[in-house]
Motif scaffolding. Structure first.
Motif, short mmCIF file in Angstrom:
data_model
loop_
_atom_site.label_atom_id
_atom_site.label_comp_id
_atom_site.label_asym_id
_atom_site.label_seq_id
_atom_site.Cartn_x
_atom_site.Cartn_y
_atom_site.Cartn_z
N LYS A 16 10.77 3.23 6.96
CA LYS A 16 9.88 2.45 7.82
C LYS A 16 8.41 2.80 7.54
O LYS A 16 8.06 3.98 7.50
CB LYS A 16 10.22 2.74 9.28
CG LYS A 16 9.51 1.87 10.25
CD LYS A 16 9.99 2.13 11.65
CE LYS A 16 9.18 1.27 12.60
NZ LYS A 16 9.51 1.48 13.98
N GLY A 17 7.60 1.78 7.33
CA GLY A 17 6.15 2.01 7.14
C GLY A 17 5.74 2.30 5.71
O GLY A 17 4.55 2.36 5.41
N ASP A 18 6.71 2.46 4.80
CA ASP A 18 6.36 2.68 3.39
C ASP A 18 5.74 1.40 2.81
O ASP A 18 6.11 0.30 3.19
CB ASP A 18 7.60 3.05 2.57
CG ASP A 18 8.01 4.50 2.77
OD1 ASP A 18 7.21 5.27 3.32
OD2 ASP A 18 9.15 4.85 2.39
N GLN A 19 4.82 1.61 1.89
CA GLN A 19 4.09 0.46 1.34
C GLN A 19 4.47 0.15 -0.11
O GLN A 19 4.79 1.06 -0.87
CB GLN A 19 2.58 0.75 1.39
CG GLN A 19 2.09 0.94 2.81
CD GLN A 19 0.62 1.33 2.86
OE1 GLN A 19 0.07 1.87 1.89
NE2 GLN A 19 -0.01 1.07 3.99
N VAL A 20 4.43 -1.14 -0.41
CA VAL A 20 4.65 -1.58 -1.79
C VAL A 20 3.51 -2.51 -2.17
O VAL A 20 3.20 -3.46 -1.43
CB VAL A 20 6.00 -2.31 -1.95
CG1 VAL A 20 6.18 -2.80 -3.39
CG2 VAL A 20 7.16 -1.42 -1.55
N ILE A 21 2.87 -2.24 -3.29
CA ILE A 21 1.76 -3.08 -3.74
C ILE A 21 2.32 -4.32 -4.45
O ILE A 21 3.20 -4.21 -5.30
CB ILE A 21 0.82 -2.26 -4.65
CG1 ILE A 21 0.07 -1.26 -3.75
CG2 ILE A 21 -0.14 -3.15 -5.41
CD1 ILE A 21 -0.73 -0.23 -4.47
N LYS A 41 1.49 6.56 1.57
CA LYS A 41 2.69 5.79 1.92
C LYS A 41 3.15 4.86 0.79
O LYS A 41 4.17 4.19 0.91
CB LYS A 41 2.39 4.93 3.14
CG LYS A 41 2.26 5.71 4.43
CD LYS A 41 2.04 4.71 5.52
CE LYS A 41 2.01 5.32 6.89
NZ LYS A 41 1.71 4.28 7.89
N THR A 42 2.39 4.77 -0.30
CA THR A 42 2.73 3.82 -1.36
C THR A 42 3.97 4.30 -2.13
O THR A 42 3.94 5.35 -2.75
CB THR A 42 1.55 3.64 -2.34
OG1 THR A 42 0.38 3.42 -1.58
CG2 THR A 42 1.80 2.47 -3.28
N LYS A 43 5.02 3.50 -2.07
CA LYS A 43 6.26 3.87 -2.77
C LYS A 43 6.47 3.06 -4.05
O LYS A 43 7.23 3.46 -4.91
CB LYS A 43 7.46 3.60 -1.84
CG LYS A 43 7.74 4.70 -0.83
CD LYS A 43 8.35 5.92 -1.52
CE LYS A 43 8.58 7.08 -0.60
NZ LYS A 43 9.58 6.82 0.43
N GLY A 44 5.81 1.89 -4.13
CA GLY A 44 6.06 1.06 -5.30
C GLY A 44 4.90 0.16 -5.65
O GLY A 44 4.09 -0.20 -4.79
N ILE A 45 4.82 -0.18 -6.94
CA ILE A 45 3.85 -1.18 -7.41
C ILE A 45 4.68 -2.26 -8.11
O ILE A 45 5.37 -1.98 -9.09
CB ILE A 45 2.85 -0.56 -8.42
CG1 ILE A 45 2.08 0.60 -7.77
CG2 ILE A 45 1.90 -1.63 -8.95
CD1 ILE A 45 1.29 1.44 -8.77
N PHE A 46 4.63 -3.47 -7.55
CA PHE A 46 5.46 -4.57 -8.05
C PHE A 46 4.74 -5.27 -9.19
O PHE A 46 3.60 -5.69 -9.02
CB PHE A 46 5.67 -5.58 -6.91
CG PHE A 46 7.08 -6.10 -6.80
CD1 PHE A 46 7.75 -6.57 -7.91
CD2 PHE A 46 7.72 -6.13 -5.57
CE1 PHE A 46 9.04 -7.04 -7.80
CE2 PHE A 46 9.01 -6.60 -5.44
CZ PHE A 46 9.67 -7.06 -6.56
N ILE A 47 5.39 -5.41 -10.33
CA ILE A 47 4.81 -6.25 -11.40
C ILE A 47 5.84 -7.30 -11.81
O ILE A 47 7.05 -7.10 -11.63
CB ILE A 47 4.34 -5.42 -12.62
CG1 ILE A 47 5.52 -4.70 -13.30
CG2 ILE A 47 3.27 -4.42 -12.25
CD1 ILE A 47 5.14 -4.07 -14.64
N ASN A 48 5.35 -8.41 -12.33
CA ASN A 48 6.22 -9.52 -12.70
C ASN A 48 5.56 -10.26 -13.87
O ASN A 48 4.66 -11.04 -13.67
CB ASN A 48 6.40 -10.44 -11.46
CG ASN A 48 7.16 -11.72 -11.76
OD1 ASN A 48 6.84 -12.78 -11.23
ND2 ASN A 48 8.17 -11.64 -12.59
N SER A 49 6.04 -9.95 -15.08
CA SER A 49 5.42 -10.52 -16.28
C SER A 49 6.50 -10.94 -17.27
O SER A 49 7.30 -10.09 -17.66
CB SER A 49 4.49 -9.47 -16.91
OG SER A 49 4.09 -9.85 -18.21
N PRO A 50 6.57 -12.22 -17.66
CA PRO A 50 5.77 -13.35 -17.21
C PRO A 50 6.00 -13.60 -15.72
O PRO A 50 7.08 -13.31 -15.21
CB PRO A 50 6.29 -14.54 -18.03
CG PRO A 50 7.21 -14.01 -19.04
CD PRO A 50 7.57 -12.63 -18.67
#
Ligand code: PLP
Length: 378
Positions: free
Chosen positions: A104-109, A154-163
């Protein structure tokens, strides 16, 4: 849970079709091609051969080995089949992974714009999406320094999507390296949605695994192999996450569909020629659509080179992409996806999909041109 607005457009389009109106669909994000014959035959044969039972919860070993070989052959990265979890589409893999990763409260970019469902997966397990705007002039690529500024304890993840969906653009190797470095020096994992890999017409896509092992990868068969309705996807996860992920998979899903897993092996090993043919056709449509949209005055600063979308700037027409998309549907009978569906920073844009026949794309572009002329005249 926010609605998927493009589905509202699609439903209104279907209503119009029931009234006898002919609608051109450029709103949907699914291949118009039929699933390659060799894959369908493999699925039918698998049924006859008794593949109608549960499989290993991580997926059939033979499929996981084929995925591992595919990652080695394509990117030169070694993936242990025991790091792979097969699921009924990429979407359930995201659900399982975020359930395992986030408290709960964890962040994902997440980039803004982004694939509409990402924030909902995060919020559903009480996480918090933190949006980083990406801009047309950068080809909607992340600025790594902007990500860095948003990283907290709190940042647990950085989301990327390429393409990327919705932009069709690729992340450069340099920016991927810089983003991977952020994972090395701080706490977050990189979460890389590689579902549009293989559908790249210029340049080259890279797997995040080429740059860091501190990553979760999502991939699947829906787009590249035109298998949306068959539901098959997978994730590659760090080894220490596999057991928790497996427990969630066992409880909620048991295993992915057995006969489709068999068809997935054929897709990876035998559908190369079919993919090449589809890719060549997508590329012709891409070039045609970009040229027509630019000719009509839509803004496309960096031409998209992957997936099957053109994310065009329509701010000169309206600041309300929702209203604009519905107006185009009602008056021109062309379905398009409003940019706002993909985040606040997508407002003012329209997403056009070229996962439609050339004939339909041409007709859609003609109708759009007439619509714009009519608007100018009135
Ligand atoms: C970026 C992205 N990720 C994931 C998905 C979901 O794919 P699947 O059919 O494998 O669940 C989609 C579908 O449109 C997508 O565009």
């Amino acid at each position: 849970m926010t609605p998927f607005i493009v589905m509202d457009v699609l439903e209104r389009a279907h209503e119009m079709e029931r009234q006898g109106i002919h609608v051109i669909h450029l709103e949907v994000g699914e291949p118009d091609f039929d699933t390659p014959r060799c894959i369908k035959e493999a699925a039918c044969k698998a049924l006859d051969n008794g593949h109608t039972h549960y499989t290993h919860s991580l997926g059939m070993l033979e499929l996981r080995e084929a995925i591992s070989e595919h990652y080695y052959a394509t990117y030169g990265t070694t993936v242990d089949p025991d790091q792979i979890v097969v699921s009924s589409g990429t979407s359930p893999a995201m659900f399982v992974m975020f359930s395992a990763l986030l408290e709960k409260g964890d962040q994902v970019i997440v980039s803004d714009p982004h694939y509409a469902c990402y924030p909902n997966f995060i919020r559903f397990v009480q996480g918090e999406p933190v949006f980083v705007p990406v801009f047309e002039e950068d080809g909607f690529q992340y600025r790594p320094e902007a990500i860095e500024k948003k990283i907290t304890r709190k940042t647990k993840g950085i989301f990327i999507n390429s393409p990327s969906n919705p932009t069709g653009n690729l992340l450069s190797k340099e920016r991927m390296t810089a983003i991977a470095d952020l994972a090395a020096s701080a706490s977050p994992y990189i979460i890389s949605d590689e579902i549009y890999h293989g559908l790249v017409y210029e340049g080259k896509e890279h797997s995040i695994l080429e740059f860091t092992r501190k990553a979760f990868v999502f991939n699947g068969f829906s787009k590249l192999y035109a298998m949306t309705g068959l539901r098959l996807g997978y994730m590659i996860a760090p080894k220490d996450f596999i057991r928790p992920i497996q427990k969630i998979q066992q409880n909620f899903f048991i295993s992915a569909n057995a006969m489709v897993q068999v068809a997935g092996i054929t897709a990876l090993k035998k559908a190369g020629k079919d993919i090449l043919e589809m890719k060549q056709i997508y590329n012709q449509r891409r070039q045609y659509m970009i040229q027509r949209l630019k000719g009509m005055g839509f803004g496309i600063t960096v031409e998209p080179t992957g997936a099957f979308y053109v994310f065009a700037n329509a701010k000169h027409l309206s600041g309300d992409s929702y209203k604009l998309a519905f107006d185009i549907l009602e008056k021109a009978h062309v379905g398009v996806a409003p940019g706002i569906d993909f985040g606040q920073n997508g407002e003012g844009y329209l997403r056009f999909s070229y996962a439609a026949s050339m004939e339909n794309i041409a007709e859609g572009m003609d109708r759009l041109e007439n619509y714009l002329k009519m608007n100018q005249d009135s």
